[in-house]
Design a protein around this motif. Structure first.
Motif, short mmCIF file in Angstrom:
data_model
loop_
_atom_site.label_atom_id
_atom_site.label_comp_id
_atom_site.label_asym_id
_atom_site.label_seq_id
_atom_site.Cartn_x
_atom_site.Cartn_y
_atom_site.Cartn_z
N GLU A 294 -1.32 12.96 -13.48
CA GLU A 294 -1.73 14.34 -13.24
C GLU A 294 -2.77 14.76 -14.26
OE1 GLU A 294 1.50 17.06 -12.92
OE2 GLU A 294 2.64 15.72 -11.62
N LYS A 295 -3.66 15.64 -13.83
CA LYS A 295 -4.74 16.15 -14.68
C LYS A 295 -4.34 17.52 -15.22
CE LYS A 295 -7.55 12.85 -13.20
NZ LYS A 295 -8.04 11.80 -13.95
N ARG B 176 0.81 -1.21 0.00
CA ARG B 176 0.00 0.00 0.00
C ARG B 176 0.85 1.26 0.00
NH1 ARG B 176 -3.05 -1.36 4.84
NH2 ARG B 176 -2.60 -3.24 4.51
N GLU B 177 2.02 1.19 0.63
CA GLU B 177 2.89 2.36 0.67
C GLU B 177 3.50 2.66 -0.68
OE1 GLU B 177 5.72 1.44 3.68
OE2 GLU B 177 4.31 1.75 5.31
N ASN B 178 3.63 1.66 -1.54
CA ASN B 178 4.27 1.85 -2.85
C ASN B 178 3.25 1.96 -3.97
OD1 ASN B 178 6.73 1.69 -1.61
ND2 ASN B 178 6.93 -0.51 -1.95
N GLU B 179 2.06 2.39 -3.66
CA GLU B 179 1.03 2.52 -4.68
C GLU B 179 1.47 3.53 -5.74
OE1 GLU B 179 -2.06 1.10 -5.20
OE2 GLU B 179 -1.56 -0.30 -3.62
N ILE B 180 1.07 3.27 -6.95
CA ILE B 180 1.35 4.19 -8.04
C ILE B 180 0.32 5.31 -7.96
CG2 ILE B 180 1.45 4.46 -10.53
CD1 ILE B 180 2.15 1.46 -10.66
N ARG B 181 0.80 6.54 -7.95
CA ARG B 181 -0.15 7.64 -7.86
C ARG B 181 -0.83 7.85 -9.20
NH1 ARG B 181 3.22 13.23 -8.01
NH2 ARG B 181 4.06 12.84 -10.05
N PRO B 182 -2.04 8.37 -9.18
CA PRO B 182 -2.76 8.58 -10.44
C PRO B 182 -2.07 9.65 -11.28
CG PRO B 182 -3.97 9.50 -8.60
CD PRO B 182 -2.81 8.75 -8.04
#
Length: 146
Positions: free
Chosen positions: A72-73, A64-70
């Motif tokens: 950018e918009k 969970r700590e290494n989740e890929i962030r979404p």
């Protein structure tokens, strides 16, 4: 702590499997019928459910700590300049979408700041609207008159 649970083995148990006796009456009935009654020893039976620091849970935390962030918009600033320039030219979102060969929902997403930036679409929008939508000077005229 050792937990001793009475177990019925033999005729009384179904299909030759062991059965756990739930009451003293079941144990007495099994003894009368000739089944073997024994005890199964469980070590630390009470702490099995409360054991919290297992290896799987530690790995889940790391995952969970290494989740890929979404991704950018598009900034809302770009959307404001697009809507402003579109209004100056008197176009609707559908008119602008037709001119850049995109769907009206794409234009709506760009103006609302919900779209993931696509350089090809931004380039088309810059040429049609004649304003800069990328870089430091967003909102300025694309082609300056000499």
């Amino acid at each position: 702590m050792i937990d001793e649970t009475p177990v019925i083995i033999g005729k009384r148990a179904q299909n030759g499997r062991t059965a756990v006796a739930k009451s003293a009456a079941e144990i007495n009935a099994a003894m009368r019928s000739g089944s073997v009654v024994g005890t199964e020893k469980k070590y630390d039976a009470r702490t099995n459910k409360a054991h919290k620091d297992t290896e799987g849970q530690k790995m889940a935390k790391v995952d969970r700590e290494n989740e890929i962030r979404p991704p950018e918009k598009v900034s809302s600033q770009i959307g404001k300049f697009m809507a402003q320039q579109r209004g100056v030219k008197g176009w609707t979102q559908k008119d602008l979408a037709t001119r850049v060969s995109e769907k009206p929902s794409v234009i709506n997403d760009y103006e609302g700041g919900r779209a993931i930036p696509n350089q090809i679409v931004l380039g088309k929008l810059e040429r049609v609207l004649e304003i800069k939508l990328r870089g430091k000077d967003i909102g300025e005229q694309l082609f300056k008159k000499k």
